[in-house]
Scaffold this motif. Structure first.
Motif, PDB file in Angstrom:
ATOM      1  N   PHE A 214       3.057  35.113  21.778  1.00 30.75           N
ATOM      2  CA  PHE A 214       2.622  34.065  20.853  1.00 30.75           C
ATOM      3  C   PHE A 214       1.093  34.035  20.787  1.00 30.75           C
ATOM      4  CE2 PHE A 214       6.818  32.957  20.275  1.00 30.75           C
ATOM      5  CZ  PHE A 214       7.016  31.757  19.620  1.00 30.75           C
ATOM      6  N   ASP A 215       0.434  34.178  21.944  1.00 24.34           N
ATOM      7  CA  ASP A 215      -1.030  34.233  21.952  1.00 24.34           C
ATOM      8  C   ASP A 215      -1.536  35.376  21.075  1.00 24.34           C
ATOM      9  OD1 ASP A 215      -1.655  32.063  23.493  1.00 24.34           O
ATOM     10  OD2 ASP A 215      -1.900  33.171  25.360  1.00 24.34           O
ATOM     11  N   GLU A 216      -0.889  36.527  21.196  1.00 24.02           N
ATOM     12  CA  GLU A 216      -1.283  37.676  20.377  1.00 24.02           C
ATOM     13  C   GLU A 216      -1.118  37.363  18.895  1.00 24.02           C
ATOM     14  OE1 GLU A 216       0.474  41.412  21.341  1.00 24.02           O
ATOM     15  OE2 GLU A 216       0.321  41.054  23.495  1.00 24.02           O
ATOM     16  N   ALA A 217       0.025  36.773  18.561  1.00 23.75           N
ATOM     17  CA  ALA A 217       0.296  36.469  17.155  1.00 23.75           C
ATOM     18  C   ALA A 217      -0.771  35.543  16.583  1.00 23.75           C
ATOM     19  CB  ALA A 217       1.681  35.835  17.021  1.00 23.75           C
ATOM     20  N   PHE A 218      -1.038  34.447  17.287  1.00 22.41           N
ATOM     21  CA  PHE A 218      -2.005  33.481  16.762  1.00 22.41           C
ATOM     22  C   PHE A 218      -3.434  34.023  16.849  1.00 22.41           C
ATOM     23  CE2 PHE A 218       1.392  30.372  18.238  1.00 22.41           C
ATOM     24  CZ  PHE A 218       1.977  30.327  16.987  1.00 22.41           C
ATOM     25  N   GLY A 219      -3.707  34.839  17.870  1.00 29.09           N
ATOM     26  CA  GLY A 219      -5.024  35.453  17.972  1.00 29.09           C
ATOM     27  C   GLY A 219      -5.317  36.352  16.786  1.00 29.09           C
ATOM     28  N   ARG A 220      -4.317  37.111  16.371  1.00 27.18           N
ATOM     29  CA  ARG A 220      -4.499  37.971  15.198  1.00 27.18           C
ATOM     30  C   ARG A 220      -4.720  37.132  13.940  1.00 27.18           C
ATOM     31  NH1 ARG A 220      -0.392  43.131  15.524  1.00 27.18           N
ATOM     32  NH2 ARG A 220      -0.683  43.643  17.715  1.00 27.18           N
ATOM     33  N   MET A 221      -3.898  36.098  13.785  1.00 30.36           N
ATOM     34  CA  MET A 221      -4.032  35.263  12.591  1.00 30.36           C
ATOM     35  C   MET A 221      -5.422  34.653  12.489  1.00 30.36           C
ATOM     36  SD  MET A 221      -0.400  33.220  12.604  1.00 30.36           S
ATOM     37  CE  MET A 221       1.107  34.033  13.140  1.00 30.36           C
ATOM     38  N   MET A 222      -5.988  34.294  13.637  1.00 29.77           N
ATOM     39  CA  MET A 222      -7.280  33.609  13.629  1.00 29.77           C
ATOM     40  C   MET A 222      -8.454  34.545  13.363  1.00 29.77           C
ATOM     41  SD  MET A 222      -6.599  30.833  16.650  1.00 29.77           S
ATOM     42  CE  MET A 222      -8.206  30.067  16.502  1.00 29.77           C
ATOM     43  N   GLN A 223      -8.171  35.840  13.190  1.00 30.29           N
ATOM     44  CA  GLN A 223      -9.222  36.750  12.737  1.00 30.29           C
ATOM     45  C   GLN A 223      -9.481  36.592  11.240  1.00 30.29           C
ATOM     46  OE1 GLN A 223      -8.607  40.820  14.169  1.00 30.29           O
ATOM     47  NE2 GLN A 223      -7.424  39.954  15.856  1.00 30.29           N
ATOM     48  N   LYS A 224      -8.543  35.935  10.550  1.00 25.91           N
ATOM     49  CA  LYS A 224      -8.745  35.470   9.174  1.00 25.91           C
ATOM     50  C   LYS A 224      -9.006  36.590   8.174  1.00 25.91           C
ATOM     51  CE  LYS A 224     -10.409  31.019  10.869  1.00 25.91           C
ATOM     52  NZ  LYS A 224     -11.536  30.066  10.959  1.00 25.91           N
ATOM     53  N   THR A 225      -8.218  37.644   8.271  1.00 29.40           N
ATOM     54  CA  THR A 225      -8.202  38.668   7.229  1.00 29.40           C
ATOM     55  C   THR A 225      -6.762  38.819   6.761  1.00 29.40           C
ATOM     56  OG1 THR A 225      -7.756  40.557   8.691  1.00 29.40           O
ATOM     57  CG2 THR A 225     -10.070  39.900   8.409  1.00 29.40           C
ATOM     58  N   GLN A 226      -6.583  39.399   5.587  1.00 32.57           N
ATOM     59  CA  GLN A 226      -5.234  39.613   5.055  1.00 32.57           C
ATOM     60  C   GLN A 226      -4.397  40.439   6.027  1.00 32.57           C
ATOM     61  OE1 GLN A 226      -3.786  38.967   1.869  1.00 32.57           O
ATOM     62  NE2 GLN A 226      -2.022  40.309   2.003  1.00 32.57           N
ATOM     63  N   ARG A 227      -4.981  41.527   6.521  1.00 34.42           N
ATOM     64  CA  ARG A 227      -4.234  42.416   7.411  1.00 34.42           C
ATOM     65  C   ARG A 227      -3.891  41.741   8.735  1.00 34.42           C
ATOM     66  NH1 ARG A 227      -3.560  47.789   7.407  1.00 34.42           N
ATOM     67  NH2 ARG A 227      -5.150  48.087   5.807  1.00 34.42           N
ATOM     68  N   SER A 228      -4.865  41.038   9.323  1.00 35.20           N
ATOM     69  CA  SER A 228      -4.603  40.410  10.617  1.00 35.20           C
ATOM     70  C   SER A 228      -3.615  39.251  10.477  1.00 35.20           C
ATOM     71  CB  SER A 228      -5.908  39.922  11.248  1.00 35.20           C
ATOM     72  OG  SER A 228      -6.514  38.909  10.472  1.00 35.20           O
ATOM     73  N   MET A 229      -3.670  38.523   9.359  1.00 32.71           N
ATOM     74  CA  MET A 229      -2.698  37.456   9.139  1.00 32.71           C
ATOM     75  C   MET A 229      -1.295  38.032   9.039  1.00 32.71           C
ATOM     76  SD  MET A 229      -1.778  34.352   8.796  1.00 32.71           S
ATOM     77  CE  MET A 229      -3.365  33.507   8.731  1.00 32.71           C
ATOM     78  N   GLN A 230      -1.168  39.108   8.293  1.00 30.88           N
ATOM     79  CA  GLN A 230       0.138  39.739   8.145  1.00 30.88           C
ATOM     80  C   GLN A 230       0.649  40.260   9.488  1.00 30.88           C
ATOM     81  OE1 GLN A 230       0.169  42.803   5.239  1.00 30.88           O
ATOM     82  NE2 GLN A 230       2.265  43.427   5.634  1.00 30.88           N
ATOM     83  N   ALA A 231      -0.241  40.896  10.250  1.00 29.58           N
ATOM     84  CA  ALA A 231       0.157  41.427  11.556  1.00 29.58           C
ATOM     85  C   ALA A 231       0.581  40.298  12.492  1.00 29.58           C
ATOM     86  CB  ALA A 231      -0.991  42.222  12.168  1.00 29.58           C
TER      87      ALA A 231
END
Length: 512
Positions: A214-231
């Motif tokens: 879950f940390d990984e998922a939210f950490g990626r989302m918080m990079q705030k790019t289309q690709r990282s949000m999708q990942a």
């Protein structure tokens, strides 16, 4: 892999003492950790290292029936030390123990691990086999031995536990948190009391492992790019499904199988994973639309506020019940979307006919692949999710281009693998089930391998030929598509089994 990692004690590590569920969970977690590290930022490197360490701890704990191996104890000590040094204090701040410059250097707690980690990542990404992955993993972790050259003084085990215990998010790594959080989410989704999860269902290792995911998922989302949000959305969806699958397979949670909330959460997570599926490495899925701080739509559904609430509840260490409500609120959007996009409601008689159709279809598939009475092995929610995934896979294939054929085959392999990995141990022993899983595994590996080398393993000419891993499957695939699209799903079972039986004959390319 573990045999290579433990070295001289390899003969004591047998397949019988490493549970299949634990091995699958480790592979999924390790894949996610590698993907996170390959984003090459300090934040993602730290998250990936912590996840890698927890995955090792989980796998060794789950393989305790192998015996009291000295090598296991060393690996656990090393992984614990890595986990402490790389642990995230919060999603907004990084621990100075990790110092990273892409392509130049990586030190963890003052230990230079750049070359060792590179060797491990190369072994994994180049598919050099479990032996090399295991040996490079052991060499990497050896840098965190208590007697490693130039290593800082290692903390006592009690001190390490204290650091983890009191850092932000520590409650999320406790079985009690996950029990309360899941039961609250399931009750919200079922719109009625639904509390099938008890503390015995979730071990410390399982709780910590999924907290990291879950940390990984939210950490990626918080990079705030289309690709990282999708990942990040994809990690959240796959982690949720993996957790539910683990709970269902365990003997400690008998009520999970009959839980309406579990069925709804599984279907919603499955739909989310399908919607955010990447079309290619350079073209993120068109079903995710994102503008930082402004909007997020998935499959045309606005989930911006719901996701913000979920991330906020998680990183603020809110009570388990609050996180559960937020999780349910987010996934409920996908359940509602699924219901809204259905055609007119079927009559009771039509619904009654639909269930046997899918059951008969999958039974015929098992029969066509090698035999076995499999009608009772599959549950309707999983079969319905499978049917939707097949539809989307065929939609890609019918575009009749090489890349879309590859994508469709990949989605079909994923759908088959996901469905058949849900069955119990007895059903897995059926010849047809084993054959289909083998064929799906080979197809999954081949379709992923060619993402960076189109045409090397998938050779396709529209309306003429299709070769996968050196095996011609044009006729078998056409038979399946024709039955599914032009006749009925019931008639598609036998062709599906024959197709995956054919794929199982591909030489090599087995998943590990």
């Amino acid at each position: 892999m573990l045999q290579a990692a433990v070295g001289q004690e390899a003969d004591r590590v047998q397949a019988s003492c490493v549970p299949d569920a634990a091995a699958a969970k480790w592979r999924e977690g390790f894949t996610g950790a590698v993907e996170t590290m390959m984003q090459k930022t300090k934040r993602t490197m730290q998250l990936g290292l912590a996840s890698l360490a927890r995955g090792v701890l989980m796998l060794i704990d789950e393989s305790s029936s192998c015996g009291d191996l000295r090598a296991f104890q060393l690996l656990k000590e090393q992984a614990k030390r890595l986990e402490v040094l790389a642990s995230t204090r919060s999603l907004a701040g990084l621990d100075a123990s990790v110092k990273y410059e892409p392509l130049k250097s990586l030190t963890v707690g003052g230990i230079d691990v750049h070359l060792e980690l590179n060797a491990l990542l190369v072994a994994w990404q180049m598919k050099r086999g479990p032996g090399e992955v295991g040996s490079t993993l052991a060499k990497f972790l050896a840098d965190f031995s208590a007697d490693a050259d130039d290593a800082p003084e290692a903390p006592e085990p009690e001190a390490a536990a204290e650091v983890v215990e009191h850092r932000p998010g520590s409650l999320q790594r406790k079985p009690q948190f996950w029990t309360a959080m899941l039961n609250q989410a399931l009750t919200s989704l079922a719109a009625a009391p639904d509390r099938p999860v008890v503390e015995a269902c979730i071990s410390d290792g399982l709780a910590g492992f999924h907290a990291d995911r879950f940390d990984e998922a939210f950490g990626r989302m918080m990079q705030k790019t289309q690709r990282s949000m999708q990942a990040g959305l994809r990690v959240l969806a796959s982690t949720t499904q993996a957790l539910l699958n683990t709970l269902q397979e365990q003997g400690h949670c008998p009520e999970v199988r009959s839980s309406q909330g579990v069925a709804r959460l599984r279907l919603a997570a499955n739909r989310l994973e399908t919607l955010v599926g990447t079309r290619s490495l350079v073209n993120p899925g068109v079903k995710v639309k994102y503008e930082a701080m402004q909007m997020l739509t998935v499959g045309g559904l606005d989930v911006h506020l719901e996701l913000n609430k979920l991330i906020g509840a998680w990183i603020s260490d809110n009570r388990a019940e609050q996180v559960g409500d937020s999780l349910a609120g987010f996934f409920d959007d996908f359940k509602a979307k699924e219901e809204e996009t259905e055609a007119e409601p079927r009559s009771g008689q039509e619904a009654a006919k639909a269930e046997p159709e899918l059951v008969q279809m999958i039974s015929d598939a098992v029969s066509g692949a090698g035999g076995g009475a499999a009608g009772s092995c599959f549950e309707m929610p999983a079969l319905e999710a499978f049917a939707r995934q097949v539809e989307e896979a065929l939609e890609e294939m019918l575009k009749k281009r090489r890349k879309t054929m590859q994508q469709g085959l990949r989605e079909l392999a994923d759908a088959v693998s996901r469905l058949f990995n849900l069955v119990g141990t007895e059903c897995r022993e059926l010849p047809g089930v084993r054959t289909i899983l083998q064929g799906a595994g080979k197809l999954r590996k081949l379709t992923r391998k060619t993402l960076v080398d189109y045409g090397a393993y998938i050779k396709y000419e529209a309306l003429k030929s299709l070769e996968v891993g050196g095996v011609m499957v044009h006729t078998e695939l056409n038979a399946f598509i024709a039955a599914w699209k032009l006749r009925s799903r019931r008639e598609a079972g036998q062709p599906l089994g024959i197709l995956f039986k054919r794929l199982s004959t591909i030489s090599g390319h087995d998943e590990f």
